[in-house]
Design an enzyme around this catalytic site. Sequence first.
Site, PDB file in Angstrom:
ATOM      1  N   ASP A   1       2.495   1.723  -9.935  1.00 16.27           N
ATOM      2  CA  ASP A   1       2.341   1.495  -9.084  1.00 16.27           C
ATOM      3  C   ASP A   1       4.200   1.118  -8.102  1.00 16.27           C
ATOM      4  O   ASP A   1       4.683   0.580  -8.822  1.00 16.27           O
ATOM      5  CB  ASP A   1       1.579   0.613  -8.725  1.00 16.27           C
TER       6      ASP A   1
ATOM      7  N   ARG B   1       3.518  10.233  -5.939  1.00 15.76           N
ATOM      8  CA  ARG B   1       1.973   9.656  -5.467  1.00 15.76           C
ATOM      9  C   ARG B   1       2.695   9.142  -4.151  1.00 15.76           C
ATOM     10  O   ARG B   1       3.394   7.599  -3.936  1.00 15.76           O
ATOM     11  CB  ARG B   1       1.330   8.215  -6.531  1.00 15.76           C
TER      12      ARG B   1
ATOM     13  N   ARG C   1      -5.043  -7.412   0.298  1.00 16.64           N
ATOM     14  CA  ARG C   1      -3.942  -6.021   0.574  1.00 16.64           C
ATOM     15  C   ARG C   1      -4.824  -5.621   1.590  1.00 16.64           C
ATOM     16  O   ARG C   1      -3.986  -4.546   2.383  1.00 16.64           O
ATOM     17  CB  ARG C   1      -2.885  -5.678   0.068  1.00 16.64           C
TER      18      ARG C   1
HETATM   19  P1  FDA Z   1      -3.956   4.327   6.751  1.00 12.32           P
HETATM   20  O1  FDA Z   1      -3.768   3.217   7.111  1.00 12.32           O
HETATM   21  O2  FDA Z   1      -3.773   5.073   8.578  1.00 12.32           O
HETATM   22  O3  FDA Z   1      -5.998   4.330   7.413  1.00 12.32           O
HETATM   23  C1  FDA Z   1      -6.658   5.893   7.736  1.00 12.32           C
HETATM   24  C2  FDA Z   1      -7.603   5.518   7.484  1.00 12.32           C
HETATM   25  O4  FDA Z   1      -8.497   4.843   6.457  1.00 12.32           O
HETATM   26  C3  FDA Z   1      -8.448   4.047   8.424  1.00 12.32           C
HETATM   27  O5  FDA Z   1      -8.118   4.385   9.780  1.00 12.32           O
HETATM   28  C4  FDA Z   1      -9.748   3.927   7.938  1.00 12.32           C
HETATM   29  O6  FDA Z   1     -10.266   4.703   8.951  1.00 12.32           O
HETATM   30  C5  FDA Z   1      -9.531   3.867   6.663  1.00 12.32           C
HETATM   31  N1  FDA Z   1      -8.967   3.284   5.617  1.00 12.32           N
HETATM   32  C6  FDA Z   1      -7.882   2.674   5.453  1.00 12.32           C
HETATM   33  N2  FDA Z   1      -7.463   1.737   4.598  1.00 12.32           N
HETATM   34  C7  FDA Z   1      -8.813   0.811   4.399  1.00 12.32           C
HETATM   35  C8  FDA Z   1      -9.085  -0.345   3.602  1.00 12.32           C
HETATM   36  N3  FDA Z   1      -8.331  -0.802   3.114  1.00 12.32           N
HETATM   37  N4  FDA Z   1     -10.656  -0.460   3.892  1.00 12.32           N
HETATM   38  C9  FDA Z   1     -11.389   0.775   4.633  1.00 12.32           C
HETATM   39  N5  FDA Z   1     -10.904   1.720   5.577  1.00 12.32           N
HETATM   40  C10 FDA Z   1      -9.787   1.833   5.492  1.00 12.32           C
HETATM   41  N6  FDA Z   1       0.786   0.743  -1.579  1.00 12.32           N
HETATM   42  C11 FDA Z   1       1.126   0.463  -2.442  1.00 12.32           C
HETATM   43  O7  FDA Z   1       2.182   0.126  -1.509  1.00 12.32           O
HETATM   44  N7  FDA Z   1       2.191   0.676  -4.051  1.00 12.32           N
HETATM   45  C12 FDA Z   1       0.832   1.541  -4.113  1.00 12.32           C
HETATM   46  O8  FDA Z   1       1.128   2.183  -5.822  1.00 12.32           O
HETATM   47  C13 FDA Z   1      -0.572   1.807  -3.936  1.00 12.32           C
HETATM   48  N8  FDA Z   1      -1.065   3.118  -4.634  1.00 12.32           N
HETATM   49  C14 FDA Z   1      -1.594   3.239  -3.769  1.00 12.32           C
HETATM   50  C15 FDA Z   1      -2.866   4.238  -4.580  1.00 12.32           C
HETATM   51  C16 FDA Z   1      -3.874   4.931  -3.815  1.00 12.32           C
HETATM   52  C17 FDA Z   1      -4.749   6.326  -4.574  1.00 12.32           C
HETATM   53  C18 FDA Z   1      -4.118   4.895  -2.980  1.00 12.32           C
HETATM   54  C19 FDA Z   1      -5.787   5.861  -2.195  1.00 12.32           C
HETATM   55  C20 FDA Z   1      -3.148   3.748  -2.304  1.00 12.32           C
HETATM   56  C21 FDA Z   1      -2.479   2.899  -2.275  1.00 12.32           C
HETATM   57  N9  FDA Z   1      -2.043   2.305  -2.303  1.00 12.32           N
HETATM   58  C22 FDA Z   1      -0.712   1.655  -2.665  1.00 12.32           C
HETATM   59  C23 FDA Z   1      -2.458   1.395  -0.150  1.00 12.32           C
HETATM   60  C24 FDA Z   1      -1.355   2.777   0.877  1.00 12.32           C
HETATM   61  O9  FDA Z   1      -0.021   1.933   0.724  1.00 12.32           O
HETATM   62  C25 FDA Z   1      -2.088   1.728   1.797  1.00 12.32           C
HETATM   63  O10 FDA Z   1      -1.723   0.568   2.311  1.00 12.32           O
HETATM   64  C26 FDA Z   1      -4.164   1.872   1.821  1.00 12.32           C
HETATM   65  O11 FDA Z   1      -3.436   3.199   1.311  1.00 12.32           O
HETATM   66  C27 FDA Z   1      -3.915   2.263   3.841  1.00 12.32           C
HETATM   67  O12 FDA Z   1      -2.801   3.364   4.079  1.00 12.32           O
HETATM   68  P2  FDA Z   1      -3.528   5.000   4.113  1.00 12.32           P
HETATM   69  O13 FDA Z   1      -2.418   5.691   3.800  1.00 12.32           O
HETATM   70  O14 FDA Z   1      -5.070   5.303   3.787  1.00 12.32           O
HETATM   71  O15 FDA Z   1      -3.649   5.545   5.811  1.00 12.32           O
END
Ligand code: FDA
Length: 303
Positions: free
Chosen positions: A127, A177, A285
């Site tokens: 991570d 990732r 977070r």
């Molecule tokens: P964005 O925030 O633009 O969201 C897109 C849409 O997804 C939103 O409109 C909403 O509908 C939905 N959504 C997103 N988050 C949601 C939530 N919490 N609850 C409900 N709906 C939600 N970060 C990091 O700093 N280090 C890491 O190692 C990781 N590892 C990791 C692994 C995996 C498999 C995922 C999916 C995410 C991470 N992250 C992470 C977290 C990442 O950095 C980010 O904060 C979240 O994925 C939210 O951003 P999105 O890419 O989903 O897009």
Amino acid sequence: MRRLLLWCAQNQWLATHVPRWAPAKRAVRRFLPGEHFDSALKAAVDFRAKGVGALFTRLGENITDLEEANAVVENYEEALAATTDIGAEISAKPTQLGLDIDPAATYANLRRLIRVADKTHSFVWIDMEGSAYTDRTVDLYLELRAEHPHVGIAIQAYLYRTASDISRLIAARAAVRLVKGAYSEPASIAFQAKRDVDANYLALTAMMLPEVKRKRLRLVNATHDTDMIGKVWRFASALGMERSDVEVAMLYGIRTDEQLRLAKEGFSVRDLISYGDAWYAWYLRRLAERPANVWFVARQLVP
Ligand code: FDA
């Protein structure tokens, strides 16, 4: 709201008291099938039947004693041994394995996990945490990658530095990732506006996809942003790639319907399933990513 929630994530008093509170435990269940690994395993088996793979993570960060890191490694070793049938992978935080105390011990801990993953045909992801750890995490990863193929690293699109990190990772034939980034970072080092983070996310993906096509890089687009995944797919198909070449990962409890839809359409999808009792900072977070989730929590608090 996002800043306030990320501040709460760092607050020691809240970290000690909130997890003892029953309504908070109830609310966290939306993103966690259970605190024990067995619950995570059961969820993974259910997903597997629907064509979605699993990625396990044991919650915890910033440990202060290397004995704790050793217990984490032993727990992951058991998890790897228990999941050989379902092709699951694991993901660990460097500070959960000792990075605040001893980088050499962290390296040794990760190497222990990678060796087990090699034997069980699995894969270890590292991570990415807050920016204070980025340099050390990238260096640790490159050192491990020089010796082992089955190890990957999370990289954050909100940091300005990421394009240059990705150039180094491409040269190392890495597994990346790509996430948008979950921590509170200042404007001096990170994009603040969502549209800028999104634009960088797409540009970084475009930088990596040709390497994925040449099988010189593994890329997982870890995002719940299905519009973004649509754009990634348009780039990939223009390069002549198949849907199954596009790997997507989302978190347990978020957009499950979209995870199933993408898997049905032929994309390679994994659900990141967390377990363990150290969920406080991680959970905050998740709330910060979508402050509307706070209303969900508020509803859980009403008897
Ligand atoms: P964005 O925030 O633009 O969201 C897109 C849409 O997804 C939103 O409109 C909403 O509908 C939905 N959504 C997103 N988050 C949601 C939530 N919490 N609850 C409900 N709906 C939600 N970060 C990091 O700093 N280090 C890491 O190692 C990781 N590892 C990791 C692994 C995996 C498999 C995922 C999916 C995410 C991470 N992250 C992470 C977290 C990442 O950095 C980010 O904060 C979240 O994925 C939210 O951003 P999105 O890419 O989903 O897009």
